[in-house]
Every structure is written in C-alpha cells, then in structure tokens.
Design an enzyme around this catalytic site. Sequence first.
Site, PDB file in Angstrom:
ATOM      1  N   PHE A  64       0.818  -1.202   0.000  1.00  0.00           N
ATOM      2  CA  PHE A  64       0.000   0.000   0.000  1.00  0.00           C
ATOM      3  C   PHE A  64       0.855   1.256   0.000  1.00  0.00           C
ATOM      4  O   PHE A  64       1.828   1.357   0.753  1.00  0.00           O
ATOM      5  CB  PHE A  64      -0.887   0.050   1.252  1.00  0.00           C
ATOM      6  CG  PHE A  64      -1.990  -0.967   1.281  1.00  0.00           C
ATOM      7  CD1 PHE A  64      -3.203  -0.718   0.673  1.00  0.00           C
ATOM      8  CD2 PHE A  64      -1.797  -2.184   1.921  1.00  0.00           C
ATOM      9  CE1 PHE A  64      -4.235  -1.657   0.704  1.00  0.00           C
ATOM     10  CE2 PHE A  64      -2.813  -3.134   1.966  1.00  0.00           C
ATOM     11  CZ  PHE A  64      -4.031  -2.874   1.355  1.00  0.00           C
ATOM     12  N   ASP A  65       0.464   2.212  -0.834  1.00  0.00           N
ATOM     13  CA  ASP A  65       0.972   3.566  -0.700  1.00  0.00           C
ATOM     14  C   ASP A  65       0.381   4.117   0.597  1.00  0.00           C
ATOM     15  O   ASP A  65      -0.601   3.571   1.126  1.00  0.00           O
ATOM     16  CB  ASP A  65       0.517   4.384  -1.916  1.00  0.00           C
ATOM     17  CG  ASP A  65       0.950   5.827  -1.839  1.00  0.00           C
ATOM     18  OD1 ASP A  65       2.109   6.081  -1.448  1.00  0.00           O
ATOM     19  OD2 ASP A  65       0.129   6.705  -2.160  1.00  0.00           O
ATOM     20  N   LEU A  66       0.936   5.202   1.119  1.00  0.00           N
ATOM     21  CA  LEU A  66       0.417   5.769   2.363  1.00  0.00           C
ATOM     22  C   LEU A  66      -0.442   7.010   2.108  1.00  0.00           C
ATOM     23  O   LEU A  66      -1.655   6.993   2.306  1.00  0.00           O
ATOM     24  CB  LEU A  66       1.577   6.112   3.307  1.00  0.00           C
ATOM     25  CG  LEU A  66       1.200   6.713   4.664  1.00  0.00           C
ATOM     26  CD1 LEU A  66       0.274   5.789   5.441  1.00  0.00           C
ATOM     27  CD2 LEU A  66       2.456   7.022   5.474  1.00  0.00           C
ATOM     28  N   ASP A  67       0.180   8.086   1.635  1.00  0.00           N
ATOM     29  CA  ASP A  67      -0.540   9.340   1.407  1.00  0.00           C
ATOM     30  C   ASP A  67      -1.532   9.208   0.256  1.00  0.00           C
ATOM     31  O   ASP A  67      -1.154   8.857  -0.864  1.00  0.00           O
ATOM     32  CB  ASP A  67       0.444  10.472   1.094  1.00  0.00           C
ATOM     33  CG  ASP A  67       1.400  10.737   2.247  1.00  0.00           C
ATOM     34  OD1 ASP A  67       0.932  10.732   3.398  1.00  0.00           O
ATOM     35  OD2 ASP A  67       2.599  10.940   1.997  1.00  0.00           O
TER      36      ASP A  67
END
Length: 225
Positions: free
Chosen positions: A7-10
């Site tokens: 997963f990407d965060l932002d």
Amino acid sequence: MYEVILFDLDGTLIDSGEGITNSVAYSLKKYGIEVSDRTKLHCFIGPPLHESYQRFYGFSEEKAKEAVEYYREYYQKKGIFEHLVYEGIEDMLQKLHYNGKKLAVATSKPEVFAKKILEGLDFAKYFTCIAGANLDGTRTQKKEVILYALKRLGIKDFSGTIMVGDREHDIAGAKQAGISSAGVLFGYGSYEELKGAKADYIVEKPEEICRLSGVCGNDSDDVCR
C-alpha cells in the site's frame, strides 16, 4: 487472488492533504511564494517532494533539496499529525490481516515518518514491513521502494503481489517492478490518470481490495479491470 499487498500511504491509507499542503506552503513562503489556495498544492501529494518542487515551481535540484528541508521544519512539528484515515481503511486492513494476507507499506515518504504515523494510528500491527524513502533523499522512486519492500518480505515470485496506490507513479512503479497494480479513486488521482497509467484495476472503495484478494467473495462487479 493476491497474497501480498503493498500500500501507498498518502492518498491511499490516509488523507494527508492538510499536513502536506501546509508544509509545502510553509516552505514556499521561505522563497517569497504565497499560496492561499491549498488545492493548488495537491500535486505534491504522492510523488517524491524534491521532484515536485522542480516540476511545479522550476526549482533547481539544489534549491529543491533545500525546500524539502524547510518543508520538514513544519512537517515534523505539525504536518505529520494533520491527516485523516479514509473510511473503510481499518476494516479492510483487519480483514486482510485476519485472512493471512501479507501486508506492507511502500511509500515515497521517509520511512521514519511513515512508521510514526502508522504507529500513532495503531495500524503498524497490520504490516509485516513498512518501507519508505531515506531522509537523505535516496530511495524515493516508487520502483525502488517496492523492490526494497519485496526484498525485506522475502518475496521472489511476484505473481501473487499487487501494489495499491492513488497516483500514476504508484502504477508506474509497480509495472517497473514487475507486479500488478490497483489504483484507488478515493485519493488524489483521477480515473483518467490511473487509466492512462494502465492500472490493472481501478477501485472506488477499500473493500474492493478485499475482493481482489479473494477475502470477500468472488463478486467483482465493482472492480474495473
């Protein structure tokens, strides 16, 4: 069916727009640039910061690195706490974790900040690995972060791995690393951006990631292939 999910965060797990745009506005003010409309700074959410200063404000490489340091002056004190969790994210993470999926974060944000955010939200417990950039500006490209995460996870067969993100660079990084990709529409990227980047899937809600992983049944009507 995917067993390893990055997963990407932002813009993917959290809506960090307020903290990021406030930090960028703070840094630009150091150069006499006033930005009253924070939405004009949404382009900074996701891509490596130093690249965004160069791309959107014409900064030299050296000036961009300096701007990142100014950015961090605000971010480390206030910006890191200015975020919200997207609706349905925690439920999705719980379901995936409970069903034995191997989860990791792959973000262009410095790893130390990503860990602090996820620990503060009590989300770190869901992830086997939290991978991010170095504070010195290295390992910021999404492909580099993805491969670094997969190495730490000990994954050699990428066929059951997918990257989930909201911007085109997440999709491009996944393709360059040789894994599948899913673009989310609840972040800061548009359908056109994600489709143009040739995301393998485009989803509207977090629970659709569960279905892609075979957790919530086989109904994939809401998933665009």
